[in-house]
Enzyme design. Structure first.
Site, PDB file in Angstrom:
ATOM      1  N   TYR A 118      -1.837   0.469  11.066  1.00  0.00           N
ATOM      2  CA  TYR A 118      -1.896  -0.188   9.756  1.00  0.00           C
ATOM      3  C   TYR A 118      -0.662   0.181   8.936  1.00  0.00           C
ATOM      4  O   TYR A 118      -0.025  -0.686   8.325  1.00  0.00           O
ATOM      5  CB  TYR A 118      -3.167   0.220   9.020  1.00  0.00           C
ATOM      6  CG  TYR A 118      -3.227  -0.251   7.587  1.00  0.00           C
ATOM      7  CD1 TYR A 118      -3.463  -1.583   7.281  1.00  0.00           C
ATOM      8  CD2 TYR A 118      -3.050   0.647   6.530  1.00  0.00           C
ATOM      9  CE1 TYR A 118      -3.513  -2.018   5.968  1.00  0.00           C
ATOM     10  CE2 TYR A 118      -3.105   0.228   5.215  1.00  0.00           C
ATOM     11  CZ  TYR A 118      -3.329  -1.107   4.930  1.00  0.00           C
ATOM     12  OH  TYR A 118      -3.379  -1.538   3.621  1.00  0.00           O
ATOM     13  N   SER A 137       0.856  -1.185   0.000  1.00  0.00           N
ATOM     14  CA  SER A 137       0.000   0.000   0.000  1.00  0.00           C
ATOM     15  C   SER A 137       0.891   1.232   0.000  1.00  0.00           C
ATOM     16  O   SER A 137       2.025   1.177   0.489  1.00  0.00           O
ATOM     17  CB  SER A 137      -0.879   0.016   1.257  1.00  0.00           C
ATOM     18  OG  SER A 137      -1.500   1.262   1.442  1.00  0.00           O
TER      19      SER A 137
END
Length: 243
Positions: free
Chosen positions: A143, A130
């Protein structure tokens, strides 16, 4: 590596990006695609071979590696996001769960399938990462930390697996229109477009696959002025605290 004729395993293939990756692999000529999920009954894509797999469980990962001994392409897509800060979260529960799945789950899969890939000529591993791995968004700090750890893992296994001929790719992109981001109101990419971009990067041999424009822009911005991104994140956090 060539997608056509490959035998792939996709984790988290029951929905979102994972489901689209599995579908795109078959459309691109993969000879077989294992669709892995905690509940194999959730794998409903035509032509997929369902596999029961929770990447946080040693026994299930070992069983998958023993069953799927013909795999030449491993796509570690399974991941979770709690969207909580590092210090403001009331407990460590979310951070621990994100690390358990995103980092340790990916590591567990790489360790189990490295010998499988070696036996089948090398093949490739793709870790779905990501843009959040490139910098820390404080509103979802734990995260980001888990994805940064997964990125470092990706570099590390690339070094270790080079001698056996296994290509290791990291795929980066921004927000995608899936259940994970349903609560976020911002522009999002289509999961199908992301899947096609990931496969194109594999076929092109790109170690760092910058799938969408957000990933390309983020990489360019960080190379130009990493401090500017840090200042932007601080401003975003400060504005949140004032609300």
């Amino acid at each position: 590596m060539q997608i056509k004729g490959s035998i792939a395993l996709v984790t988290g293939a029951n929905r979102g990006i994972g489901a689209e990756l599995a579908k795109a692999l078959l459309a691109s000529g993969a000879a077989k695609v294992y669709g892995a999920a905690r509940d194999p009954a959730a794998i409903t894509g035509a032509g997929l071979v369902p596999v029961r797999l929770d990447v946080t469980q040693d026994d299930q990962v070992a069983a998958a590696a023993a069953t799927c001994r013909d795999v030449t392409l491993l796509i570690n897509n399974a991941g979770i996001a709690a969207f909580t800060p590092l210090l403001e979260a009331p407990t460590l529960e979310n951070a621990e769960a994100e690390m358990a799945t995103n980092y340790f789950g990916t590591l567990r899969m790489c360790r189990a399938f490295a010998p499988v890939l070696k036996a089948n000529g090398g093949g490739a591993i793709v870790n779905v990462l990501s843009v959040a791995a490139m910098f820390n968004v404080p509103m979802q700090g734990s995260y980001c930390a888990s994805k940064a750890a997964e990125t470092s893992l990706t570099h590390g296994i690339r070094h270790e697996l080079k001698a056996q001929g296994t290509a290791v790719h990291g795929a980066y992109f921004g927000y995608v229109d899936t259940g994970m981001t349903a609560h976020l109101s911002m522009p999002k990419e289509s999961p199908a477009d992301i899947a096609r971009g990931v496969l194109a990067g594999i076929a092109a041999g790109e170690e760092e696959i910058l799938v969408d424009q957000r990933a390309r822009d983020t990489r360019a911005a960080l190379m130009q002025n990493p401090r500017a991104m840090e200042l932007a994140m601080q401003a975003a956090w400060d504005a949140r605290q004032r609300r």
